[in-house]
Design an enzyme around this catalytic site. Structure first.
Site, PDB file in Angstrom:
ATOM      1  CB  SER A 197      35.857  68.554 -24.122  1.00 34.14           C
ATOM      2  OG  SER A 197      37.108  69.181 -23.806  1.00 34.14           O
ATOM      3  CG  ASP A 293      40.508  66.422 -18.174  1.00 38.15           C
ATOM      4  OD1 ASP A 293      41.256  66.918 -19.115  1.00 38.15           O
ATOM      5  OD2 ASP A 293      39.306  65.880 -18.334  1.00 38.15           O
ATOM      6  CG  HIS A 360      39.220  65.064 -22.065  1.00 37.95           C
ATOM      7  ND1 HIS A 360      38.875  65.874 -21.265  1.00 37.95           N
ATOM      8  CD2 HIS A 360      38.847  65.383 -23.490  1.00 37.95           C
ATOM      9  CE1 HIS A 360      38.638  67.005 -21.926  1.00 37.95           C
ATOM     10  NE2 HIS A 360      38.473  66.904 -23.263  1.00 37.95           N
TER      11      HIS A 360
END
Length: 415
Positions: A197, A293, A360
Site C-alpha cells: 500500500s 484494488d 489489497h
C-alpha cells in the site's frame, strides 16, 4: 468443533473491534485495517506466526529522523540462517497518508505517527514468514519490517513548528537503511525491497536508492504490493486521490525526493503517482496488484465525499451487488491500470501479477501469499510468481482475465 467455533468468534470479535478503533482514528472505512494489521484468519493455534520485537533506532533523532511527533522510528528484524544468511528482504509498512495539518496532528496519536503507540511485537506472515511451507523462497532470509510513522510514504522532508509536526520520512528511510547496513546488510549477496500500500508506493520511490546503497555485486530487486495508485476520476467526476496526494506532497515537501527525470516533465503531485514513476525506475521492479484494488474502490473511486447519497454503498460492501453501470466503471478502472503498465510490462526485467480480485495487500497475508487456496493466475500463486521472477527462473507477466472470471480470489468486500 466447539473450540473451532470459539476461535472463529474470537477472531471475528478482534476484527470488529480493530475495525471500529481504526475507523474512529482514521475516518476511513473498516477496510483500512485489512491493509496489514490483522493476522490472517487461516492462522491456527498449531501454526502461530513468529512474533518479532520492535527495535527503535537509537541514533535517529540526532539525524533528524523522527516520527511525526518526534519519537524514534523503528523496525522489526528476524535474522536469516543457512543459505539465506546473507540475503535481505526489507518490507516497508503501509498505512495511508496525512495530507493536512489536522490529519497529521491526529496521526501523532496513533502508531502511524508515533512509536509510543506501535505494537511491541508484530506477527511475521506471508513473505515475512520463517516457515518454508508458508514462504518457500524467502523463509530463511534476514527479514525486516520498517515501521511507517511519517505519513508520506517515507518521502517527506519538512516540519511545522506551530503544530509540532516533523515530516521526516526520507530521513527515517535513510536512518533505517544505515542501521540495517551496519547489521549485516552491507554484505548482502541478494536483497529485495518490498512494501504494501503506502509502503508499496515507497518501494517504488526508493527502489533505485536502495540499489545504490548496496554493493554492485549484490542482486537487488523491488516489489510493490498494492502500491499502484491510479490518478483516477472518481464517481462524481472529481479527483479525490489527486487532491489528497497534492496535500501530502505540498505539506511534507515531498518534491525534494521525487525523481528529477519525472519532475522535468510533470508537476510534483503527478510524480507521486506510480503510473508516472515506474518508467523512471532502473532497478528490476515487480508490480503485484488487484485490478479492482479494494482500497482504491473505497477511498479513491467511490468515497463518501464523491458519493454522498450512498448509491455505491452496496456495491462497495459486496461487489456481487454492483449494477451494470458500476461494473463498467470498475472495468474502466482496470483498463486504465493495464494501459498504465503497458510500456513497463515490455521490459525484460519487470514483473507483473495483476489479478482480477477486490483485494489489497496480498503479500503480507498468509492466505493470499501462499496457502492451499491462495489466489492464482494460470495455477501460479503470488509467492511462486514473485520467487520465480526474483531468481530469474521464469519471466512473470501475469495479467488475469476481467471480473468475474477468477474464482480463486480472496475478496475483502464480501468476506
Amino acid at each position: 468443533m466447539r473450540m473451532k467455533v470459539i476461535l472463529l468468534l474470537t477472531q471475528l470479535a478482534f476484527v470488529i473491534i480493530s475495525a471500529r478503533s481504526e475507523t474512529q482514528t482514521h475516518n476511513l472505512s473498516p477496510l483500512y485495517i485489512l491493509e496489514n494489521d490483522v493476522v490472517p484468519a487461516s492462522t491456527s493455534p498449531q501454526t502461530q506466526p513468529l512474533m518479532v520485537p520492535l527495535t527503535l533506532i537509537q541514533g535517529a533523532s540526532s539525524k533528524g529522523a523522527v516520527c511525526l511527533d518526534g519519537t524514534l522510528p523503528g523496525y522489526h528484524l528476524h535474522h536469516g540462517s543457512g543459505s539465506g544468511a546473507n540475503s535481505w528482504l526489507i518490507q516497508l509498512e503501509g498505512g495511508g497518508w496525512c495530507n493536512t495539518i489536522k490529519s497529521c496532528v491526529f496521526r501523532k496519536t496513533t502508531r502511524r505517527g508515533s512509536s509510543k503507540y506501535m505494537e511491541k511485537k508484530l506477527p511475521f506472515t506471508g513473505l515475512l514468514s520463517n516457515k518454508a511451507e508458508e514462504n518457500p523462497d524467502f523463509f530463511n532470509w534476514n527479514r525486516v519490517k520498517v515501521r511507517y510513522c511519517d505519513g508520506a510514504s517515507f518521502s517527506g522532508d519538512s516540519q511545522n513548528e506551530a503544530a509540532q509536526l516533523q515530516f521526516r520520512g526520507q530521513k527515517i528511510w535513510l536512518a533505517a537503511m544505515e542501521e540495517l547496513l551496519s547489521k549485516g546488510m552491507q554484505n548482502a549477496n541478494q536483497a529485495l525491497l518490498s512494501g504494501c500500500s503506502a509502503g508499496g508506493l515507497a518501494s517504488i520511490l526508493h527502489c533505485d536508492e536502495f540499489r545504490s546503497l548496496l554493493p554492485k555485486s549484490t542482486k537487488v530487486k523491488c516489489l510493490s504490493d498494492a502500491g499502484f495508485f491510479l490518478d483516477a476520476t472518481d464517481v462524481s467526476g472529481g479527483h479525490t486521490l489527486r487532491n489528497m496526494f497534492g496535500g501530502v506532497v505540498t505539506l511534507q515537501e515531498v518534491q525534494k525526493n521525487l525523481p528529477k527525470s519525472c519532475l522535468n516533465h510533470l508537476d510534483p503531485t503527478s510524480c507521486f503517482f506510480p503510473q508516472n514513476l515506474i518508467d523512471h525506475v532502473e532497478t528490476p521492479l515487480f508490480l503485484l496488484n488487484a485490478a479492482y484494488d479494494a482500497w482504491q474502490v473505497h477511498e479513491s473511486l467511490a468515497p463518501h465525499s464523491a458519493d454522498p447519497h450512498g448509491s455505491w454503498s452496496e456495491c462497495k460492501s459486496n461487489h456481487a451487488k454492483c449494477n451494470s453501470s458500476q461494473i463498467q466503471f470498475l472495468q474502466d478502472f482496470r483498463n486504465q491500470m493495464l494501459n498504465d503498465v503497458k510500456g513497463f510490462s515490455t521490459t525484460s526485467q519487470s514483473g507483473l501479477f495483476i489479478n482480477s480480485c477486490f483485494a489489497h495487500c496480498q503479500s503480507e497475508r498468509q492466505d493470499t501469499w501462499f496457502a492451499d487456496d491462495s489466489p492464482v493466475i494460470n495455477k501460479m500463486p503470488v509467492a511462486r510468481a514473485v520467487g520465480n521472477w526474483f531468481f530469474d527462473r521464469q519471466a512473470i507477466k501475469a495479467i488475469d482475465c476481467a471480473y468475474p472470471c477468477d474464482n480463486s480470489c480472496h475478496n475483502l468486500d464480501s468476506k
